[in-house]
Design an enzyme around this catalytic site. Structure first.
Site, mmCIF file in Angstrom:
data_model
loop_
_atom_site.group_PDB
_atom_site.id
_atom_site.type_symbol
_atom_site.label_atom_id
_atom_site.label_comp_id
_atom_site.label_asym_id
_atom_site.label_seq_id
_atom_site.Cartn_x
_atom_site.Cartn_y
_atom_site.Cartn_z
ATOM 1 N N SER A 21 -28.298 -63.086 71.096
ATOM 2 C CA SER A 21 -28.219 -64.552 71.115
ATOM 3 C C SER A 21 -28.921 -65.104 69.887
ATOM 4 C CB SER A 21 -28.831 -65.084 72.411
ATOM 5 O OG SER A 21 -28.525 -66.456 72.566
ATOM 6 N N ASN A 22 -29.288 -66.363 69.912
ATOM 7 C CA ASN A 22 -29.971 -67.005 68.776
ATOM 8 C C ASN A 22 -30.838 -68.135 69.332
ATOM 9 O OD1 ASN A 22 -28.437 -69.641 68.710
ATOM 10 N ND2 ASN A 22 -26.759 -68.175 68.603
ATOM 11 N N PRO A 23 -31.728 -68.704 68.488
ATOM 12 C CA PRO A 23 -32.711 -69.663 69.020
ATOM 13 C C PRO A 23 -32.219 -71.095 69.212
ATOM 14 C CG PRO A 23 -33.386 -68.759 66.873
ATOM 15 C CD PRO A 23 -31.959 -68.435 67.059
ATOM 16 N N SER A 24 -30.927 -71.338 69.233
ATOM 17 C CA SER A 24 -30.450 -72.715 69.409
ATOM 18 C C SER A 24 -31.000 -73.325 70.699
ATOM 19 C CB SER A 24 -28.914 -72.731 69.449
ATOM 20 O OG SER A 24 -28.467 -74.004 69.830
ATOM 21 N N ALA A 88 -24.223 -72.946 68.497
ATOM 22 C CA ALA A 88 -24.465 -71.783 67.635
ATOM 23 C C ALA A 88 -23.828 -70.589 68.350
ATOM 24 C CB ALA A 88 -25.955 -71.575 67.442
#
Ligand code: C5P
Length: 205
Positions: A21-24, A88
């Site tokens: 995943s990502n920090p959005s 994102a």
């Protein structure tokens, strides 16, 4: 006008307890949905896993993976809609998702990834607006991206700049158009930037 807004990250599971995943945080997308609703539009917010309250007057659909997000967008988007892709979206997912937790000994040394569908690029509607979070060459890549994905505008920001990007309440962004024109904006709250985006889109109707 019907606005469909994607927001937040997506999660791409390798097994039931591990994901890419990502920090959005989803803050920017939720702000766009809120401002569009305040302007009297019908708003569907397709949200990845985030910790945010649903803005007033907004219909929210929660999703997990990029493929779920695409399905949900297709379910509510029609020819006359405006799609604002703030999410994102994870560009890749593990090729195989195990049905149960992989034990350490079973974990592969390398994980094979496959490309996720590009949500913005794969749907047609009245107007599409994208976001581009980059760490270098922000403006150079944005105009090309606009043309490739047939977007009316990209909101580009360099996520390495203080006060811009993931998790913050402010953003430092530029509007980039398919012809290469750029409108640089000062640092401002995500709410104010969201209002500017909705105002800009409204000029196209
Ligand atoms: O090409 P890039 O990922 O930088 O483009 C960013 C824009 O495209 C964002 O608006 C994002 O929401 C959208 N996108 C998408 N589906 C993907 C990847 C990005 O809709 N798989």
């Amino acid at each position: 006008m019907r606005f469909v807004v994607t927001a937040g990250p997506t999660r791409e599971f390798l097994d039931p307890v591990r994901f890419l995943s990502n920090p959005s945080s989803g803050k920017m997308g939720f702000a766009v949905a809120e401002e569009a609703a305040k302007s009297g539009h019908e708003v569907f917010l397709v949200a990845g896993p985030v910790n945010l309250k649903t803005p007033k007057g907004v219909k929210r659909i929660d999703v997990t993976s990029a493929r779920d997000m695409l399905k949900a967008v297709k379910g509510v988007l029609d020819r006359d809609s405006v799609l604002v892709g703030v999410a994102a979206v994870a560009d890749f997912r593990p090729k195989v998702k195990a049905a149960r937790k992989l034990h350490k000994g079973e974990m592969p040394e390398t994980i094979e990834l496959v490309r996720n569908p590009d949500i913005l690029a794969s749907v047609k509607c009245r107007h599409k607006v994208g976001f581009a979070a980059e760490t270098d060459r922000v403006l150079e890549s944005a105009a090309g991206k606009c043309r490739r994905k047939r977007l009316g505008m990209i909101v580009a920001n360099d996520v390495t700049r203080p006060g811009a990007g993931f998790g913050t309440d402010t953003n430092l962004a530029s509007f980039v158009f398919p012809d290469g024109n750029v409108e640089r904006l000062p640092i401002m709250s995500k709410r104010r930037l969201a209002r500017k985006i909705v105002e800009r889109i409204s000029k196209w109707f």
